[in-house]
Design a protein around this motif. Structure first.
Motif, PDB file in Angstrom:
ATOM      1  N   LYS A 106       0.843  -1.198   0.000  1.00 49.26           N
ATOM      2  CA  LYS A 106       0.000   0.000   0.000  1.00 49.26           C
ATOM      3  C   LYS A 106       0.880   1.250   0.000  1.00 49.26           C
ATOM      4  O   LYS A 106       0.680   2.170  -0.786  1.00 49.26           O
ATOM      5  N   HIS A 107       1.874   1.233   0.875  1.00 48.20           N
ATOM      6  CA  HIS A 107       2.773   2.371   1.005  1.00 48.20           C
ATOM      7  C   HIS A 107       3.574   2.591  -0.292  1.00 48.20           C
ATOM      8  O   HIS A 107       3.700   3.707  -0.780  1.00 48.20           O
ATOM      9  N   ALA A 108       4.087   1.492  -0.851  1.00 52.29           N
ATOM     10  CA  ALA A 108       4.985   1.600  -2.014  1.00 52.29           C
ATOM     11  C   ALA A 108       4.259   1.995  -3.293  1.00 52.29           C
ATOM     12  O   ALA A 108       4.901   2.406  -4.267  1.00 52.29           O
ATOM     13  N   THR A 109       2.928   1.835  -3.320  1.00 51.17           N
ATOM     14  CA  THR A 109       2.198   2.097  -4.577  1.00 51.17           C
ATOM     15  C   THR A 109       1.196   3.248  -4.443  1.00 51.17           C
ATOM     16  O   THR A 109       0.322   3.399  -5.283  1.00 51.17           O
ATOM     17  N   ARG A 110       1.355   4.032  -3.385  1.00 46.84           N
ATOM     18  CA  ARG A 110       0.403   5.135  -3.155  1.00 46.84           C
ATOM     19  C   ARG A 110       0.304   6.052  -4.393  1.00 46.84           C
ATOM     20  O   ARG A 110      -0.786   6.372  -4.855  1.00 46.84           O
ATOM     21  N   GLU A 111       1.447   6.430  -4.931  1.00 46.33           N
ATOM     22  CA  GLU A 111       1.441   7.357  -6.083  1.00 46.33           C
ATOM     23  C   GLU A 111       0.774   6.720  -7.298  1.00 46.33           C
ATOM     24  O   GLU A 111       0.037   7.372  -8.023  1.00 46.33           O
ATOM     25  N   GLN A 112       1.073   5.425  -7.505  1.00 47.67           N
ATOM     26  CA  GLN A 112       0.485   4.730  -8.662  1.00 47.67           C
ATOM     27  C   GLN A 112      -1.036   4.675  -8.521  1.00 47.67           C
ATOM     28  O   GLN A 112      -1.762   4.828  -9.491  1.00 47.67           O
ATOM     29  N   HIS A 113      -1.506   4.464  -7.279  1.00 46.98           N
ATOM     30  CA  HIS A 113      -2.951   4.412  -7.086  1.00 46.98           C
ATOM     31  C   HIS A 113      -3.591   5.761  -7.384  1.00 46.98           C
ATOM     32  O   HIS A 113      -4.612   5.835  -8.070  1.00 46.98           O
ATOM     33  N   GLU A 114      -2.956   6.817  -6.909  1.00 47.35           N
ATOM     34  CA  GLU A 114      -3.504   8.156  -7.162  1.00 47.35           C
ATOM     35  C   GLU A 114      -3.568   8.437  -8.655  1.00 47.35           C
ATOM     36  O   GLU A 114      -4.534   9.000  -9.160  1.00 47.35           O
ATOM     37  N   SER A 115      -2.527   8.016  -9.350  1.00 55.04           N
ATOM     38  CA  SER A 115      -2.471   8.252 -10.786  1.00 55.04           C
ATOM     39  C   SER A 115      -3.566   7.439 -11.515  1.00 55.04           C
ATOM     40  O   SER A 115      -4.217   7.946 -12.438  1.00 55.04           O
ATOM     41  N   VAL A 116      -3.787   6.204 -11.072  1.00 58.04           N
ATOM     42  CA  VAL A 116      -4.845   5.382 -11.674  1.00 58.04           C
ATOM     43  C   VAL A 116      -6.222   5.989 -11.373  1.00 58.04           C
ATOM     44  O   VAL A 116      -7.078   6.063 -12.256  1.00 58.04           O
TER      45      VAL A 116
END
Ligand code: HEM
Length: 201
Positions: free
Chosen positions: A20-30
């Motif tokens: 969750k922590h490592a992909t926070r930015e990717q989630h926001e972008s998606v």
């Protein structure tokens, strides 16, 4: 004399939390890419979103059928939402058989840690789907028409997620494999973005 390790080394987070922590930015972008489709403006917008979902579930099919992964995630095959998204497509007259383009997205790799990262993203997207399911209802869609793949499971969305993360976090992965899991998750997010990009109007 024994040296005390720094706190961040002493407390190792469960894999699901690290993902969750490592992909926070990717989630926001998606999130932004999905909302750029204006999926809840009207049924045409929802059909664009459905194409992305169908493309992603189609790419994830081999993961849900993977016997080695099923050793770790006992209800793996039951978690697959491909059939549900295909029925949603049929409900709305969207061509479900079409292989959606995802230019630039990396293909699935064989390595199990990599596939676990993809699985985390797909299962997590079902947790976040509570909001999407509510918005879809405003278009007249439901668990029996057009929004089957966004519906909560019988056990409820929260418990379904916790049952998944408990199993994920119990997998005895060596630390060296964790970067591959995170890499897989980032590629899965990138795949969703690549599916959405050509559909923005
Ligand atoms: C297909 C696109 C999407 C994917 C792949 C995806 C993926 C994920 C993942 C992996 C998580 C779990 C995070 C965790 O470890 O706790 C999550 C949670 C969440 N997502 Fe998404 N997501 C998607 C679209 C969206 C959209 C469009 C929204 C809203 C605009 C959204 C809102 C949320 C929310 C609110 C949560 C947290 C839910 C909770 O903690 O109860 N997601 N999503």
């Amino acid at each position: 004399m024994e040296t005390v390790p720094p706190l961040e080394q002493a407390v190792v987070q469960p894999l699901s939390k690290r993902l969750k922590h490592a992909t926070r930015e990717q989630h926001e972008s998606v999130d932004r890419s999905i909302m750029a489709l204006r999926p809840f403006d009207d049924l045409e917008g929802y059909a664009r979103f459905l194409r992305v979902q169908q493309g992603f579930q189609q790419r994830c099919l081999p993961i849900y059928r993977h016997p080695r992964l099923a050793d770790w995630i006992s209800d793996l095959t039951l978690r697959c939402r491909y059939a549900a998204v295909v029925r949603d497509c049929q409900d709305l007259g969207v061509d479900a058989e079409q292989w959606q383009k995802a230019d630039g997205a990396a293909p699935l790799r064989e390595a199990l840690p990599h596939l676990l990262g993809w699985l985390y993203v797909n299962e997590g997207s079902n947790l976040g789907a509570a909001f999407l399911f509510k918005r879809a209802a405003e278009l007249g869609l439901s668990a029996s028409h057009g929004a089957r793949h966004l519906a909560p499971s019988d056990e409820g969305r929260g418990l379904h997620w916790r049952n998944f993360t408990q199993q994920l976090d119990a997998i005895p992965l060596p630390e060296a494999d964790i970067a591959q899991v995170i890499g897989g998750a980032k590629e899965a997010f990138a795949c969703v973005e690549a599916l959405a990009r050509p559909l923005v109007r």
